[in-house]
Design a protein around this motif. Sequence first.
Motif, PDB file in Angstrom:
ATOM      1  N   ILE A  70      -8.800   4.812  -3.956  1.00 57.71           N
ATOM      2  CA  ILE A  70      -8.901   5.213  -2.556  1.00 57.71           C
ATOM      3  C   ILE A  70      -7.939   6.368  -2.262  1.00 57.71           C
ATOM      4  O   ILE A  70      -6.787   6.364  -2.697  1.00 57.71           O
ATOM      5  CB  ILE A  70      -8.605   3.992  -1.649  1.00 57.71           C
ATOM      6  CG1 ILE A  70      -9.694   2.924  -1.869  1.00 57.71           C
ATOM      7  CG2 ILE A  70      -8.526   4.399  -0.184  1.00 57.71           C
ATOM      8  CD1 ILE A  70      -9.407   1.610  -1.173  1.00 57.71           C
ATOM      9  N   GLY A  71      -8.443   7.355  -1.531  1.00 58.57           N
ATOM     10  CA  GLY A  71      -7.624   8.484  -1.112  1.00 58.57           C
ATOM     11  C   GLY A  71      -6.913   8.168   0.189  1.00 58.57           C
ATOM     12  O   GLY A  71      -6.147   7.205   0.272  1.00 58.57           O
ATOM     13  N   SER A  72      -7.189   8.941   1.228  1.00 64.09           N
ATOM     14  CA  SER A  72      -6.459   8.810   2.497  1.00 64.09           C
ATOM     15  C   SER A  72      -7.419   8.298   3.572  1.00 64.09           C
ATOM     16  O   SER A  72      -8.250   9.047   4.086  1.00 64.09           O
ATOM     17  CB  SER A  72      -5.897  10.169   2.916  1.00 64.09           C
ATOM     18  OG  SER A  72      -5.180  10.752   1.853  1.00 64.09           O
ATOM     19  N   PRO A  78      -3.308  19.498   5.288  1.00 66.45           N
ATOM     20  CA  PRO A  78      -4.119  20.189   4.272  1.00 66.45           C
ATOM     21  C   PRO A  78      -4.557  19.304   3.108  1.00 66.45           C
ATOM     22  O   PRO A  78      -5.706  19.379   2.661  1.00 66.45           O
ATOM     23  CB  PRO A  78      -3.203  21.327   3.812  1.00 66.45           C
ATOM     24  CG  PRO A  78      -2.363  21.634   5.012  1.00 66.45           C
ATOM     25  CD  PRO A  78      -2.116  20.302   5.671  1.00 66.45           C
ATOM     26  N   ARG A  79      -3.670  18.448   2.614  1.00 60.50           N
ATOM     27  CA  ARG A  79      -4.067  17.592   1.471  1.00 60.50           C
ATOM     28  C   ARG A  79      -5.269  16.719   1.803  1.00 60.50           C
ATOM     29  O   ARG A  79      -6.127  16.457   0.955  1.00 60.50           O
ATOM     30  CB  ARG A  79      -2.868  16.733   1.051  1.00 60.50           C
ATOM     31  CG  ARG A  79      -3.209  15.718  -0.041  1.00 60.50           C
ATOM     32  CD  ARG A  79      -1.934  15.010  -0.532  1.00 60.50           C
ATOM     33  NE  ARG A  79      -2.255  13.907  -1.415  1.00 60.50           N
ATOM     34  CZ  ARG A  79      -2.445  12.656  -0.991  1.00 60.50           C
ATOM     35  NH1 ARG A  79      -2.339  12.336   0.295  1.00 60.50           N
ATOM     36  NH2 ARG A  79      -2.743  11.708  -1.862  1.00 60.50           N
ATOM     37  N   HIS A  80      -5.331  16.261   3.040  1.00 62.99           N
ATOM     38  CA  HIS A  80      -6.444  15.387   3.429  1.00 62.99           C
ATOM     39  C   HIS A  80      -7.805  16.075   3.322  1.00 62.99           C
ATOM     40  O   HIS A  80      -8.832  15.399   3.295  1.00 62.99           O
ATOM     41  CB  HIS A  80      -6.261  14.886   4.870  1.00 62.99           C
ATOM     42  CG  HIS A  80      -5.066  14.013   5.061  1.00 62.99           C
ATOM     43  ND1 HIS A  80      -4.486  13.821   6.284  1.00 62.99           N
ATOM     44  CD2 HIS A  80      -4.337  13.287   4.170  1.00 62.99           C
ATOM     45  CE1 HIS A  80      -3.450  13.010   6.157  1.00 62.99           C
ATOM     46  NE2 HIS A  80      -3.340  12.671   4.886  1.00 62.99           N
ATOM     47  N   ILE A 129       0.809  -1.223   0.000  1.00 66.07           N
ATOM     48  CA  ILE A 129       0.000   0.000   0.000  1.00 66.07           C
ATOM     49  C   ILE A 129       0.845   1.277   0.000  1.00 66.07           C
ATOM     50  O   ILE A 129       0.303   2.365   0.141  1.00 66.07           O
ATOM     51  CB  ILE A 129      -1.002   0.011   1.172  1.00 66.07           C
ATOM     52  CG1 ILE A 129      -0.269  -0.052   2.502  1.00 66.07           C
ATOM     53  CG2 ILE A 129      -2.019  -1.096   1.033  1.00 66.07           C
ATOM     54  CD1 ILE A 129      -1.146   0.365   3.676  1.00 66.07           C
ATOM     55  N   VAL A 130       2.116   1.123  -0.185  1.00 66.73           N
ATOM     56  CA  VAL A 130       3.016   2.286  -0.320  1.00 66.73           C
ATOM     57  C   VAL A 130       4.032   1.957  -1.412  1.00 66.73           C
ATOM     58  O   VAL A 130       4.033   0.860  -1.959  1.00 66.73           O
ATOM     59  CB  VAL A 130       3.771   2.613   0.988  1.00 66.73           C
ATOM     60  CG1 VAL A 130       2.837   3.199   2.024  1.00 66.73           C
ATOM     61  CG2 VAL A 130       4.495   1.395   1.508  1.00 66.73           C
ATOM     62  N   GLU A 131       4.892   2.927  -1.718  1.00 66.18           N
ATOM     63  CA  GLU A 131       5.935   2.657  -2.694  1.00 66.18           C
ATOM     64  C   GLU A 131       6.886   1.600  -2.161  1.00 66.18           C
ATOM     65  O   GLU A 131       7.270   1.619  -0.988  1.00 66.18           O
ATOM     66  CB  GLU A 131       6.699   3.955  -2.993  1.00 66.18           C
ATOM     67  CG  GLU A 131       7.826   3.802  -3.989  1.00 66.18           C
ATOM     68  CD  GLU A 131       7.365   3.486  -5.420  1.00 66.18           C
ATOM     69  OE1 GLU A 131       6.221   3.037  -5.608  1.00 66.18           O
ATOM     70  OE2 GLU A 131       8.166   3.676  -6.337  1.00 66.18           O
TER      71      GLU A 131
HETATM   72  C1  15L Z   1      -2.458   5.315  -0.652  1.00 64.88           C
HETATM   73  O1  15L Z   1      -2.792   4.710  -1.661  1.00 64.88           O
HETATM   74  C2  15L Z   1      -1.715   4.659   0.421  1.00 64.88           C
HETATM   75  O2  15L Z   1      -2.047   3.289   0.499  1.00 64.88           O
HETATM   76  C3  15L Z   1      -1.887   5.325   1.743  1.00 64.88           C
HETATM   77  O3  15L Z   1      -0.878   4.859   2.586  1.00 64.88           O
HETATM   78  C4  15L Z   1      -1.865   6.857   1.668  1.00 64.88           C
HETATM   79  O4  15L Z   1      -0.568   7.285   1.343  1.00 64.88           O
HETATM   80  C5  15L Z   1      -2.832   7.334   0.622  1.00 64.88           C
HETATM   81  O5  15L Z   1      -2.653   6.667  -0.594  1.00 64.88           O
HETATM   82  C6  15L Z   1      -2.727   8.842   0.386  1.00 64.88           C
HETATM   83  O6  15L Z   1      -2.428   9.250  -0.732  1.00 64.88           O
HETATM   84  O7  15L Z   1      -2.957   9.591   1.328  1.00 64.88           O
END
Ligand code: 15L
Length: 266
Positions: free
Chosen positions: A163-165, A173-175, A75-77
């Motif tokens: 999916i976002g956060s 702020p991005r959230h 779920i991350v790089e």
């Molecule tokens: C994702 O796809 C990630 O799995 C998660 O860890 C967050 O980084 C999320 O995106 C995001 O962009 O906030």
Amino acid sequence: MLDQPILLTGAAGKIARYLRPRLLDRYGQLRLSDRENPAPLDPREEVALGELADFDAVKKVATGCSAIVHMGACIVEESWEIIHPSNIVGVRNVLEAARQTGIKRVVLASSVHAVGYHPVTASLDKDASALPDSLYGVSKVFAEGMACLYAEKAGMDIACLRIGSVLPEPTEPRHLSTWLSYPDSWRLVQACLDAPRLGYTIMYGCSANTRSWWDNSGAPHVAYRPEDNAEDYAAEILKGGDLRDPASPETRFQGGFFCAPDYVKW
Ligand code: 15L
């Protein structure tokens, strides 16, 4: 209630753990897969530990299931050596196992990072072009491509959730644009499982954020009605001002810190 279990991959992960009791209450039984033990288990859950890269294991765990909610992935790089087996081979194995075992419906976790290099000034709908911001983002573009292929050729119903956060509450702020609350993540998955027909569907996984960049109006067949809004946290998050560098890729692009030049594992 369904006669057969739903298969939930990545069952030990944070979103899956939130979904599990809700899926059980609504659909009755779950089969869980993960490489880690997703304990504690509910009596209505059965578990199979294994790797998504092992096709025979994936086919075995899928056999007899009614639908798949595919959350299993990095779920991350990560390096290609990690992304490839779990996110590339893994998604192919899940979709091919579904096809071979007659499972028609798959809800799969894609990500904002499939489209991460769109600027924050853009509004994205289901037709936004792929602009991945990482190897992880590329793997989600691949997942969406495979979903399209299996929906069109094999007649399956597949929803890809960008999916976002997913967090208990937004913290930066991005959230304010990308937040998906846990309750809304459940509303989204449920709406996809209950939609009469999905075909190939792209859905953005975000709450009803006032500052959202994403538009789900291209999927009217999915009755997703988010109830939370990151704006409720805006005053707190922005009380000291928005301290981000407006010229940095992290601020300019929707993928946030995934767009930083050094956030890649070549
Ligand atoms: C994702 O796809 C990630 O799995 C998660 O860890 C967050 O980084 C999320 O995106 C995001 O962009 O906030």
